[in-house]
Design a protein around this motif. Structure first.
Motif, PDB file in Angstrom:
ATOM      1  N   TYR A 156       0.816  -1.221   0.000  1.00 57.07           N
ATOM      2  CA  TYR A 156       0.000   0.000   0.000  1.00 57.07           C
ATOM      3  C   TYR A 156       0.845   1.264   0.000  1.00 57.07           C
ATOM      4  O   TYR A 156       0.651   2.167   0.808  1.00 57.07           O
ATOM      5  CB  TYR A 156      -0.998  -0.010   1.162  1.00 57.07           C
ATOM      6  N   LEU A 157       1.735   1.278  -0.954  1.00 59.46           N
ATOM      7  CA  LEU A 157       2.526   2.481  -1.178  1.00 59.46           C
ATOM      8  C   LEU A 157       1.618   3.692  -1.325  1.00 59.46           C
ATOM      9  O   LEU A 157       0.660   3.649  -2.083  1.00 59.46           O
ATOM     10  CB  LEU A 157       3.237   2.370  -2.520  1.00 59.46           C
ATOM     11  N   PRO A 158       1.932   4.768  -0.633  1.00 62.34           N
ATOM     12  CA  PRO A 158       1.161   5.992  -0.867  1.00 62.34           C
ATOM     13  C   PRO A 158       1.144   6.351  -2.353  1.00 62.34           C
ATOM     14  O   PRO A 158       2.152   6.188  -3.044  1.00 62.34           O
ATOM     15  CB  PRO A 158       1.926   7.044  -0.068  1.00 62.34           C
ATOM     16  N   HIS A 159       0.018   6.781  -2.833  1.00 61.22           N
ATOM     17  CA  HIS A 159      -0.081   7.184  -4.233  1.00 61.22           C
ATOM     18  C   HIS A 159       0.772   8.427  -4.462  1.00 61.22           C
ATOM     19  O   HIS A 159       0.960   9.228  -3.553  1.00 61.22           O
ATOM     20  CB  HIS A 159      -1.540   7.476  -4.555  1.00 61.22           C
ATOM     21  N   VAL A 211      -4.090   2.821   0.759  1.00 57.85           N
ATOM     22  CA  VAL A 211      -3.201   3.579  -0.122  1.00 57.85           C
ATOM     23  C   VAL A 211      -3.507   5.066  -0.004  1.00 57.85           C
ATOM     24  O   VAL A 211      -4.545   5.536  -0.468  1.00 57.85           O
ATOM     25  CB  VAL A 211      -3.322   3.114  -1.584  1.00 57.85           C
ATOM     26  N   TYR A 212      -2.612   5.774   0.635  1.00 60.17           N
ATOM     27  CA  TYR A 212      -2.797   7.201   0.873  1.00 60.17           C
ATOM     28  C   TYR A 212      -2.947   7.959  -0.441  1.00 60.17           C
ATOM     29  O   TYR A 212      -2.176   7.746  -1.382  1.00 60.17           O
ATOM     30  CB  TYR A 212      -1.587   7.721   1.650  1.00 60.17           C
ATOM     31  N   ARG A 213      -3.957   8.797  -0.496  1.00 58.86           N
ATOM     32  CA  ARG A 213      -4.214   9.661  -1.668  1.00 58.86           C
ATOM     33  C   ARG A 213      -4.757   8.926  -2.891  1.00 58.86           C
ATOM     34  O   ARG A 213      -4.808   9.511  -3.978  1.00 58.86           O
ATOM     35  CB  ARG A 213      -2.966  10.424  -2.112  1.00 58.86           C
ATOM     36  N   LEU A 214      -5.114   7.660  -2.730  1.00 60.20           N
ATOM     37  CA  LEU A 214      -5.732   6.965  -3.862  1.00 60.20           C
ATOM     38  C   LEU A 214      -7.225   7.270  -3.810  1.00 60.20           C
ATOM     39  O   LEU A 214      -7.978   6.622  -3.099  1.00 60.20           O
ATOM     40  CB  LEU A 214      -5.492   5.459  -3.768  1.00 60.20           C
ATOM     41  N   ILE A 256      -9.300   7.835  -9.273  1.00 61.75           N
ATOM     42  CA  ILE A 256      -8.160   7.228  -9.963  1.00 61.75           C
ATOM     43  C   ILE A 256      -7.981   5.772  -9.591  1.00 61.75           C
ATOM     44  O   ILE A 256      -6.985   5.152  -9.922  1.00 61.75           O
ATOM     45  CB  ILE A 256      -6.850   7.987  -9.634  1.00 61.75           C
ATOM     46  N   GLU A 308      -8.523   1.688  -9.337  1.00 61.87           N
ATOM     47  CA  GLU A 308      -8.987   0.513 -10.069  1.00 61.87           C
ATOM     48  C   GLU A 308      -9.520  -0.456  -9.030  1.00 61.87           C
ATOM     49  O   GLU A 308      -8.785  -0.939  -8.180  1.00 61.87           O
ATOM     50  CB  GLU A 308      -7.834  -0.152 -10.820  1.00 61.87           C
ATOM     51  N   HIS A 352      -7.141  -5.158 -12.899  1.00 63.44           N
ATOM     52  CA  HIS A 352      -6.803  -3.918 -13.598  1.00 63.44           C
ATOM     53  C   HIS A 352      -7.360  -3.875 -15.002  1.00 63.44           C
ATOM     54  O   HIS A 352      -6.903  -3.095 -15.820  1.00 63.44           O
ATOM     55  CB  HIS A 352      -5.296  -3.711 -13.706  1.00 63.44           C
ATOM     56  N   PHE A 394     -10.604  12.539  -1.444  1.00 63.79           N
ATOM     57  CA  PHE A 394      -9.159  12.694  -1.581  1.00 63.79           C
ATOM     58  C   PHE A 394      -8.360  11.424  -1.295  1.00 63.79           C
ATOM     59  O   PHE A 394      -7.182  11.361  -1.578  1.00 63.79           O
ATOM     60  CB  PHE A 394      -8.674  13.800  -0.649  1.00 63.79           C
TER      61      PHE A 394
END
Ligand code: ATP
Ligand code: ATP
Ligand code: MG
Ligand code: MG
Lengths: 584, 584
Positions: A111-114, B193-196, B200, B202, B207, B230
């Motif tokens: 879960y890498l930050p986007h 996932v931060y900021r996903l 944006i 999937e 995918h 956000f």
């Protein structure tokens, strides 16, 4: 058992190449199976049937046994879905697709930050009630960094903001340059790590040393140039202003220049190609080497690189992809936002006593900080240049320059927290208040009744505005103000002093690093709260000496003295009778 | 040539194990060398001399040639530094340590955001001028998510906030539960996932599908339950409230519960062990399976897991490591902050017309949203429970319930932007204004002169407060208010109407998703700016019909009518003379 260390941070998203090996982690979840670790099943180059075959073999499934192989979201891996199966997935072997799980299974996820973490970090953080005013505060983050970097300079500390809007030179771009200590390649790498603050950073490549932050020793008004705190400011500012940044830096004592580009386009490209998002390259080169610069459309960059020669150390932050509305704003409101910066760094630029335009020469109060802003629009035109030291109409200059007397105090609290404060008296002179009005403020002018057509400038002095502007480590925190303290509040009952005197004071609070500010440095988190704490002690400071006396009495008597000595009202003496002019 | 694809996101930090292979990328930077890619030098299990040997061989250095092998920061790799050399470093082969670089070299770096990106994301974002008030807005983020998740529920939408402060049950913990759609394991992964953001994302593991966000169709007052924007809210809220979160979710139609823990301790442990920071495990299990719960100190968790049985779908957000000051605040100010939440979601809870306490029965205006907050302090004590629907003193309830008439309007602008607005009239009745006062506001009471000891409740109606509270997609954005519009502003010159009437109005603006809010959802970014745009058209709405008439005239005549119909002043008629009572 599934090899967990084999997985990478970027996770399963990455390896879609054809000839890399592919495997899944399969748990036996059939009703009677007992808890066992997942098993790795290599399916490199296998077709669907081969995959099923391998599965049967691995789990010793007899040919007549019915089973289902599914994702952890219970999607059966049929021939169609199999085509999209990527390396590293966790699958479950079931009797039927909706059977209960006999035991819990572990599914490894990444879960890498986007990358929007970086690219959008400034977008919504530098909001101001009406958007536009935020830009100077984005620049302030870059100036903060330059002030920190030049903090140990022995000579002049030169900070330059260049607005390179000349399109014939490849603009628009914005460059912020300083002659500070620069960054080693490791430090430049650290710059790019979001939220890696100086408090937790290892500056040495070998990690042998512990994070080595040393809190600076106290200086007057906390002008300690130590204004980096969260590890986000530069990135937020850069991506608020534009879409790409090139950091160019030469650390003192090294012959090399280090250069690093971070850009929205680049992130997008990497995402599309399933490349590692947070991998990149630093370019190490000799000063002045612009072999990598595209001469036809980056001439502004070439100039910056050529200038490098002979500089002992420096940093240049070059922002491109400037949002068009920012270009418009920066041109149109040049005096406004440069003045806001002059205000923000007033005490850094002018020294602890601030700028008094009434004084002909600078008195003792010397600062070696030089912040210059230049706007280049067309190569044929002389650039518009302002040195922040020359700004004469920022609010602090107006306050200092109309002050007749100053009352100094100090608030000390737990854990070394310290606020130095001062209150200035702006007397009534002859026919008007001298309390300065913000020439640009929307609410300038009378705040009370707007019925008459006749508008008197600043008829009520401070009016209902808060008394104190607030600085943190010497720089303005623009959205926080403190109305008053108990001891300097207008009393309920009229005393010896006319009420108006309380409207003739302005004030400044200089908080040290024991107070917290928000990551965008627009507001304090706990200034008033801490100041209202019962353990906070206010003392008067007189000629540098603390006086443990009752501050309220001290203040009131100071105010009374100010009133008596400085307020000058026109008095009509020797009344002779009324004459009515007939001619008007 | 250095194998760049071999490098992982976590980079060189990771592989410090002894038996993994180690290599460096060495560039030949001796003065006369020509530009060439770096070469990979494997130094697995080599001592310093072996390394030098390998280097000489790789670059065909004769035994009498002097050279220096250094980092890109010009630190010579001597025997001491060699011990700390990690896999993946870029090194340079030089003639002397301070010679110029003949050509530029590329150094691969990794710059994963630090885990403080997640752990600290809320800390400085939910600041409020005085700290404390921020907590309800952190909860609001979790309620937002629950509202989004239950948006498609056909039956009741149940949202529960449980404050599990009973230490004998393993508290303090905070749990937010909803009976919404839940999350698949992929969606749970995406949550982390931060900021996903949903725009944006999937959602499918393969995918194959494009991001599939569909903008909801317009509904009255934009009560569309589409309040995720956000990809940060949940994480910010959770780490503002505590230090660890366990997300437990069961998606509709799946027999499995997915569970994921993200915690500060965990991140710290991974960093210490040089493990992948952003890797973790989702636990997939059957509902009610609490084999992983530590019964002795997580009894509250056991209860939550046991409750899972029979639920079609749900999500539970369980926060632990609650900051002690939050526990104190949540207990002490229970009525205050629950009221703030009731205010924030007023129109979701009560429907588009809001709550009118004067009406005995609900009229048409039905909402299936049930938000309940319960505080558990001691197992022996009955928990304190409030259903937000029953809150009677939040500001919107007070406004609705004291309104005599409503003026509705609409502002439409470019790109489908829409604001529905309404203005309410709070008449003067007999001896006082009915404009509601915030019972908790610090500034409640007369805002003007505080000299007299006799305080009249709300003597001037609205006073100088802004007219409009502002909602975005139906939920309050608490720090933004709009003072007035040109057409509803008190005119300069007295007209047919007494000025006081303009102080008897309150208003609400319902903005749709074409307006931007800051990531912490505390302020609008551009509401006033867009509304002041010349292309924004204001129309009156009367019984659901838009009227293309001059809004200012409409408003003024509505206000006049309100004044004439609703304001009731006590008049003393038939004056008989003055009698002085001697007996008081
Ligand atoms: N002009 C500069 N000269 C030298 N080093 C710099 C410069 N700008 C940034 N840096 C380095 O990069 C780091 C990251 O900068 P950034 O502004 O992003 O965060 P920060 O300053 O650490 O914290 P804050 O969020 O408070 O700004 C700084 O701490 C500093 O070490
Ligand atoms: N209670 C819930 N039920 C179902 N899904 C949820 C729930 N809470 C969060 N999610 C999912 O996790 C995602 C991330 O939530 P988070 O609150 O962190 O960001 P966001 O809601 O997308 O955006 P914002 O920053 O506006 O809150 C959501 O978009 C949603 O898909
Ligand atoms: Mg900074
Ligand atoms: Mg959310």
């Amino acid at each position: 058992m599934c090899d967990e260390t084999n997985m990478t941070e970027a996770g399963t998203e990455r390896d879609r190449g054809e000839n890399t090996s592919k495997s899944v982690c399969v748990y036996d979840c059939r009703p009677d199976s007992s808890a066992a670790p997942g098993r790795t099943l290599d399916f490199t180059n296998m077709d669907y049937n081969g995959f099923l075959q391998a599965l049967r073999q691995e789990f010793s499934l007899s040919t007549n046994e019915t089973f289902v192989i599914s994702t952890t979201d219970r999607k059966e891996i049929d021939e169609e879905l199999y085509k999209g199966l990527v390396d590293g997935k966790t699958l479950q072997l079931l009797k039927s697709v909706d059977q209960e799980l006999p035991m819990a299974i572990q599914e490894r996820i990444e879960y890498l930050p986007h990358y929007h973490t970086l690219v959008q970090c400034g977008m919504y953080e530098y909001y101001a009630s009406e958007g536009q005013k935020a830009l100077p505060y984005a620049f302030a983050e870059l100036v903060d960094n330059a002030l920190s970097a030049t903090g140990k300079n022995t000579g002049i500390r030169r900070i330059e903001i260049r607005l390179l809007f000349d399109e014939s030179q490849g603009g628009p771009a914005v460059a912020v340059l300083d002659n500070g200590c620069g960054m080693t390649s490791k430090q430049l790498n650290n710059w790019a790590v979001y939220r890696l603050s100086k408090f937790i950073r290892e500056n040495d490549m070998f990690h042998s040393e512990k994070p080595g932050y040393v809190r600076p020793s106290p200086v007057p008004r906390s002008l300690n140039s130590d204004i980096s705190y969260f590890g986000v400011g530069g990135k937020q500012a850069v991506f608020y202003i534009g879409q790409s940044v090139r950091m160019i830096s030469k650390p003192a004592g090294s012959p090399d220049v280090h250069e690093f580009v971070m850009s929205k386009d680049d992130f997008e490209r990497k995402e599309l190609k399933k490349e590692n998002i947070y991998s990149g390259f630093i370019r190490n080169r000799k000063p002045g080497d612009c072999s990598h610069v595209n001469v036809s459309n980056e001439q502004f960059l070439q100039s910056i690189v050529i200038e490098e020669d002979g500089k002992e150390s420096f940093t240049a932050v070059v922002i491109t992809g400037i949002h068009p509305e920012h270009v418009t704003y920066l041109k149109q409101y040049f005096p406004l936002w440069t003045r806001e910066l002059a205000h923000t760094y007033h005490y850094y630029i002018h020294g602890a006593d601030g700028k008094d335009t009434r004084e002909m020469r600078k008195t003792g109060n010397f600062s070696n900080i030089d912040i210059q802003i230049s706007l280049f629009e067309r190569s044929t035109r002389i650039p518009r240049v302002v040195n922040l030291r020359d700004v004469n109409n920022d609010m602090q200059t107006l306050y200092v320059s109309s002050s007749a007397s100053t009352f100094e105090f100090k608030a000390t609290g737990a854990r070394d927290s310290l606020v130095e404060g001062l209150i200035r008296y702006h007397p009534f002179l002859y026919d008007q208040e001298t309390y300065p009005v913000d020439p640009y403020a929307a609410s300038a002018g009378p705040s009370e009744e707007e019925d008459d057509d006749c508008i008197v400038l600043n008829p009520e002095g401070r009016g209902k505005r808060p008394i104190f502007e607030c600085f943190w480590n010497g720089r303005l925190i623009p959205y926080t103000s403190v109305s008053e303290f108990e001891w300097c509040k207008r009393p309920k009952k009229a005393g010896a002093l006319p009420f108006e005197c309380y409207n003739r004071i302005s004030g400044v609070l200089f908080a040290n690093d024991r107070f917290q500010v928000s990551t965008n440095k627009l507001t304090f988190m706990d200034l008033e709260l801490q100041l209202r704490d019962k353990d906070t002690i206010f003392t008067r400071v007189n000629n540098g000496q603390e006086q443990r006396v009752k501050i309220e009495r001290e203040f009131t008597s100071w105010l009374k003295e100010c009133h008596e000595r400085f307020d000058k009202q026109v008095m009509f003496q020797g009344f002779q009778g009324v004459t009515t002019r007939e001619d008007v």
